[in-house]
Design a protein around this motif. Sequence first.
Motif, PDB file in Angstrom:
ATOM      1  N   CYS A  53      41.356  40.667  39.191  1.00 38.37           N
ATOM      2  CA  CYS A  53      42.179  40.342  40.360  1.00 38.37           C
ATOM      3  C   CYS A  53      43.614  39.991  39.987  1.00 38.37           C
ATOM      4  O   CYS A  53      44.507  40.078  40.829  1.00 38.37           O
ATOM      5  N   CYS A  92      46.585  41.907  41.199  1.00 37.89           N
ATOM      6  CA  CYS A  92      46.145  42.847  42.232  1.00 37.89           C
ATOM      7  C   CYS A  92      46.481  42.311  43.619  1.00 37.89           C
ATOM      8  O   CYS A  92      47.375  42.786  44.278  1.00 37.89           O
ATOM      9  N   CYS A 120      44.619  42.449  46.385  1.00 41.67           N
ATOM     10  CA  CYS A 120      44.106  43.215  47.530  1.00 41.67           C
ATOM     11  C   CYS A 120      43.148  42.395  48.390  1.00 41.67           C
ATOM     12  O   CYS A 120      43.065  42.593  49.588  1.00 41.67           O
ATOM     13  N   LEU A 121      42.401  41.474  47.801  1.00 41.67           N
ATOM     14  CA  LEU A 121      41.390  40.660  48.497  1.00 41.67           C
ATOM     15  C   LEU A 121      40.426  41.542  49.300  1.00 41.67           C
ATOM     16  O   LEU A 121      39.928  41.133  50.349  1.00 41.67           O
ATOM     17  N   CYS A 154      36.775  43.934  45.843  1.00 44.39           N
ATOM     18  CA  CYS A 154      37.090  42.783  44.987  1.00 44.39           C
ATOM     19  C   CYS A 154      35.817  42.041  44.597  1.00 44.39           C
ATOM     20  O   CYS A 154      35.104  41.516  45.443  1.00 44.39           O
TER      21      CYS A 154
END
Length: 150
Positions: free
Chosen positions: A114, A117, A119-120, A125
């Motif tokens: 993560c 990143c 993005c959640l 994830c």
Amino acid sequence: MSSDQDLSVGQLAARSGMRVSALHFYERRGLITSRRTTGNQRRYDRSVLRRVAVIGAAQRAGIPLATVARAFAELPSDGVPDQADWQRLSAAWQQEIDKRIAQLEHLRDRLDGCIGCGCLSLAACGFVNPDDAAGSRGIRSTLLDPDPPI
Ligand code: FES
């Protein structure tokens, strides 16, 4: 019946290093008990110091108070943990601490992907929704732990 050896809540706090509010909280949770004077002031038997010491050690190790309460309930009738009790409790809690360390290491490994990143993504994830666990709980599921530790 109070004795001269009994401690006021202030004395117990000073001797144990706990805040008075924490001692009141532990008493509400049934982890320690007190007697009342005729003036309705709390008085603690000196043996409560040992119980408070165990509570403090458990708190520092991240052991939930509910676990401490269960352990205290299994103590002999006087409710004061002796050396053998403490050895047994600390051994059991070491297993719990080892389990938590393993869980945290697993989370740390998932978090590695993560970093940077953001993005959640519920689908992708592995940290926000590992193995799509929320999806397996149905359409109204949440990411909140339904059974949080105390
Ligand atoms: S935030 Fe993107 S994979 Fe976890």
